[in-house]
Design a protein around this motif. Structure first.
Motif, PDB file in Angstrom:
ATOM      1  N   ASP A   1      -2.798   8.414   9.058  1.00  0.00           N
ATOM      2  CA  ASP A   1      -3.090   7.548   7.914  1.00  0.00           C
ATOM      3  C   ASP A   1      -2.772   8.282   6.614  1.00  0.00           C
ATOM      4  OD1 ASP A   1      -4.042   5.675   6.190  1.00  0.00           O
ATOM      5  OD2 ASP A   1      -6.128   5.791   6.820  1.00  0.00           O
TER       6      ASP A   1
ATOM      7  N   ARG B   1      -5.284  -1.220   4.409  1.00  0.00           N
ATOM      8  CA  ARG B   1      -5.538  -0.040   3.581  1.00  0.00           C
ATOM      9  C   ARG B   1      -5.121  -0.381   2.156  1.00  0.00           C
ATOM     10  NH1 ARG B   1      -8.605   4.056   3.927  1.00  0.00           N
ATOM     11  NH2 ARG B   1      -7.801   4.718   5.988  1.00  0.00           N
TER      12      ARG B   1
ATOM     13  N   SER C   1       0.960   4.894   9.256  1.00  0.00           N
ATOM     14  CA  SER C   1       0.155   3.702   9.036  1.00  0.00           C
ATOM     15  C   SER C   1      -1.264   3.867   9.560  1.00  0.00           C
ATOM     16  CB  SER C   1       0.822   2.510   9.726  1.00  0.00           C
ATOM     17  OG  SER C   1       2.139   2.370   9.295  1.00  0.00           O
ATOM     18  N   PRO C   2      -2.159   2.935   9.218  1.00  0.00           N
ATOM     19  CA  PRO C   2      -3.510   2.988   9.768  1.00  0.00           C
ATOM     20  C   PRO C   2      -3.492   2.849  11.288  1.00  0.00           C
ATOM     21  CG  PRO C   2      -3.400   1.515   7.883  1.00  0.00           C
ATOM     22  CD  PRO C   2      -1.993   1.874   8.246  1.00  0.00           C
TER      23      PRO C   2
ATOM     24  N   ARG D   1       7.047   5.757  12.109  1.00  0.00           N
ATOM     25  CA  ARG D   1       5.742   6.308  12.474  1.00  0.00           C
ATOM     26  C   ARG D   1       5.845   7.143  13.749  1.00  0.00           C
ATOM     27  NH1 ARG D   1       1.329   5.658  15.563  1.00  0.00           N
ATOM     28  NH2 ARG D   1       2.430   4.181  16.886  1.00  0.00           N
TER      29      ARG D   1
ATOM     30  N   VAL E   1      -1.562  13.277   4.420  1.00  0.00           N
ATOM     31  CA  VAL E   1      -1.791  12.442   5.593  1.00  0.00           C
ATOM     32  C   VAL E   1      -2.921  13.005   6.441  1.00  0.00           C
ATOM     33  CG1 VAL E   1      -0.704  11.512   7.689  1.00  0.00           C
ATOM     34  CG2 VAL E   1       0.640  11.802   5.609  1.00  0.00           C
ATOM     35  N   ASP E   2      -3.744  12.113   6.989  1.00  0.00           N
ATOM     36  CA  ASP E   2      -4.742  12.500   7.982  1.00  0.00           C
ATOM     37  C   ASP E   2      -4.002  12.743   9.298  1.00  0.00           C
ATOM     38  OD1 ASP E   2      -6.672  12.621   9.982  1.00  0.00           O
ATOM     39  OD2 ASP E   2      -7.984  11.177   8.988  1.00  0.00           O
TER      40      ASP E   2
ATOM     41  N   SER F   1      -1.088  -3.042   6.032  1.00  0.00           N
ATOM     42  CA  SER F   1      -1.787  -3.214   7.303  1.00  0.00           C
ATOM     43  C   SER F   1      -0.810  -3.096   8.463  1.00  0.00           C
ATOM     44  CB  SER F   1      -2.499  -4.566   7.352  1.00  0.00           C
ATOM     45  OG  SER F   1      -1.557  -5.621   7.337  1.00  0.00           O
TER      46      SER F   1
ATOM     47  N   THR G   1      -5.146  10.570  12.491  1.00  0.00           N
ATOM     48  CA  THR G   1      -4.894   9.125  12.567  1.00  0.00           C
ATOM     49  C   THR G   1      -3.489   8.740  12.112  1.00  0.00           C
ATOM     50  OG1 THR G   1      -5.685   8.714  10.307  1.00  0.00           O
ATOM     51  CG2 THR G   1      -7.330   8.706  12.083  1.00  0.00           C
TER      52      THR G   1
ATOM     53  N   ARG H   1      -3.093   9.002   2.893  1.00  0.00           N
ATOM     54  CA  ARG H   1      -4.181   8.751   1.943  1.00  0.00           C
ATOM     55  C   ARG H   1      -3.745   8.913   0.495  1.00  0.00           C
ATOM     56  NH1 ARG H   1      -9.036   9.114   4.418  1.00  0.00           N
ATOM     57  NH2 ARG H   1      -9.677   7.825   2.650  1.00  0.00           N
TER      58      ARG H   1
ATOM     59  N   THR I   1       3.847  -4.831  10.644  1.00  0.00           N
ATOM     60  CA  THR I   1       3.403  -4.058   9.480  1.00  0.00           C
ATOM     61  C   THR I   1       3.635  -4.886   8.232  1.00  0.00           C
ATOM     62  OG1 THR I   1       4.066  -2.018  10.597  1.00  0.00           O
ATOM     63  CG2 THR I   1       3.617  -1.875   8.243  1.00  0.00           C
TER      64      THR I   1
ATOM     65  N   ALA J   1      -5.433   6.212  -1.782  1.00  0.00           N
ATOM     66  CA  ALA J   1      -6.233   5.278  -1.007  1.00  0.00           C
ATOM     67  C   ALA J   1      -7.628   5.175  -1.590  1.00  0.00           C
ATOM     68  CB  ALA J   1      -6.298   5.739   0.446  1.00  0.00           C
TER      69      ALA J   1
END
Length: 487
Positions: free
Chosen positions: A217, A32, A24-25, A143, A211-212, A49, A215, A219, A59, A234
């Motif tokens: 996150d 997102r 998640s962010p 997560r 995924v980043d 979110s 973070t 994408r 979430t 994203a």
């Protein structure tokens, strides 16, 4: 010929569940946005979110898209909310899934290891209590389990992911692959590629995430869908919510037959030579009356289908029990079943009369309804093969006849301008005279040209097995004779 409208809705419910398990962010009240593409078409969007509220992690996800089947439009909307402690312990969750003609909603809390869920389905409200599945996790738990994989401490992560929509927990396996450059709206980004398999062993749905790793996150996400590629990417809110295109999701699922199959042939056992690229054909062997042989070096396996069904896999108590989509205890369902069977005594005669009653009751045969439960079908009197199947299965159970809903492909001499094709379809298997027999209220008759892919209580997550095969099967040969090495 009826079309399998429900699989489209189920597939995107599955997508929503998979997307709920991704990283998640960062922890702040931020949303997102994701654009959803099926093949080349932008069909909708998802927003997601994650934030801290009173010391707990919440979430939220919402998905909106639009599909088209043979000219009929099908809007799909889904929303999910989870609340967990900071260390990932489940506290509460909710889910809402709506298509034309149907609404399924769940609100639940988790206290002292027990789930208390309020369920709305088919206009009915009920409450269900059950133990939280041991080891299962929601979004924050997933997560946290993914963090060692993102940090490079491990190359594999396995969790039991709980899905609020179905109230089921299914395995979710993630494997770290490599860093890759991905083109996004804001330019190229270096992202970690992760492969996931979600579902039972041997029948899970595969997907890939980018995924980043800094973070957590996600994408981009990709998975096969109905013979096409489904892609979440994203982007800005303006990009994600751009007017969607109602993509025709039926054409890519049709399976071409190498020749015409006569009605007479369909009344006897048939042998199908099938392959599906790198996908396993295993789900085909799990349907009563279907026997799957070993694949050869070219990946082709022979499947024998007997229209008389099979006596193995005897029914269980679950095959008689009311279910969320098969409300066999609903007063209107029971009344319709009693009226339909009249004074018939034998199970075979009662099942025949129930089948005919469903044919008469659903007056408007259309693809407009998304996926209705048995109780909703009684009110709507409209639908396609899935509405016929869930109502027939519920009526059978109301009469004490074990029944299951089967989804797969059924042969049509002609459909949507195509000749000799197998079309996504749904029917019923009922335990009659000590064997499973097929019944199809949407077609004139059940026969050997019904290729089952999955079976269950009519609930979306019963159909994990075989889901990826839609649009990926190739039918090489149809024969009435057994060949060497065949089943």
């Amino acid at each position: 010929m009826a079309s399998f409208a429900a699989m489209n809705a189920r597939l995107f419910l599955l997508l929503f569940c998979l997307a709920s398990g991704i990283a998640s962010p960062p922890l702040r009240a931020e949303t997102r946005w994701y654009a959803i593409h099926l093949g080349k078409d932008h069909i909708g969007h998802m927003q997601r979110s994650r934030s801290e509220v009173d010391g707990a992690i919440e979430t939220r996800s919402e998905l909106v898209l639009i599909l088209q089947r043979n000219g009929e439009r099908l809007p799909v909307e889904s929303a999910e909310w989870t609340r967990e402690s900071a260390d990932g312990e489940p506290l509460a969750f909710s889910s809402r899934f709506a298509t034309t003609g149907t609404l399924a909603a769940v609100e639940a809390r988790v206290e002292a290891g027990t789930v208390t869920a309020r369920i709305e389905q088919g206009g009915q409200r009920s409450e269900k209590r059950f133990p939280w599945p041991e080891g299962a996790v929601l979004n924050e738990g997933q997560r946290r389990a993914m963090k060692p994989l993102l940090d490079g401490e491990t190359v594999r992560s396995d969790v039991l992911a709980f899905d609020p929509a179905s109230l089921n927990a299914l395995p979710l396996s993630s494997a770290r692959l490599a860093m890759e450059t991905v083109e996004l709206e804001g330019g190229p980004a270096q992202l970690l590629r992760i492969r996931q398999v979600h579902g039972p062993a041997g029948a899970g749905v595969r997907s890939e995430l980018w995924v980043d790793p800094e973070t957590g996150d996600a994408r981009q996400m990709r998975l096969p869908a109905l013979g096409l590629e489904l892609l979440l990417r994203a982007c800005s809110r303006e990009c994600a919510t751009a007017p969607p295109v109602a993509a025709d999701v039926l054409a890519s699922t049709l399976l071409r037959a190498p020749r015409a199959i006569s009605q007479r042939e369909r009344q006897r056992p048939l042998y199908f030579s099938l392959r599906a690229g790198d996908l396993a054909l295993t789900p085909l062997g799990g349907i009563p009356g279907q026997r799957l042989g070993q694949a050869d070096a070219a990946g082709v396996a022979r499947l024998r289908i007997d229209p008389e069904g099979a006596a193995d896999q005897p029914p269980t108590d679950a095959d008689l029990a009311p279910a969320r989509w098969l409300q066999s205890d609903d007063p209107e369902v029971r009344a319709m079943a009693e009226s339909a069977v009249g004074r018939s005594r034998s199970a075979a005669r009662r099942m025949y009369r129930l089948q005919e009653a469903v044919r008469r009751h659903i007056e408007h045969k259309s693809l407009r309804v998304g996926y209705a439960s048995a109780a909703e079908v009684i009110e709507l009197r409209e639908g396609d093969c899935t509405e016929h199947a869930v109502l027939l299965a519920a009526l059978a159970r109301a009469q004490g006849i074990p029944a299951r809903v089967v989804t797969g492909l059924a042969y049509a001499p002609g459909y949507a301008g195509r000749q000799d094709v197998f079309v996504p379809h749904a029917w019923v298997m009922a335990w009659i005279d000590d064997r499973w027999k097929g019944y199809d209220a949407a077609l004139p008759a059940f026969g050997a040209a019904h290729i089952g892919l999955a079976m269950g209580d009519g609930e979306p997550f019963d159909f994990y097995s075989g889901l990826e095969l839609l649009g990926r099967l190739e039918l090489v040969e149809v024969s009435t004779r057994k060949a060497g090495g065949g089943p």
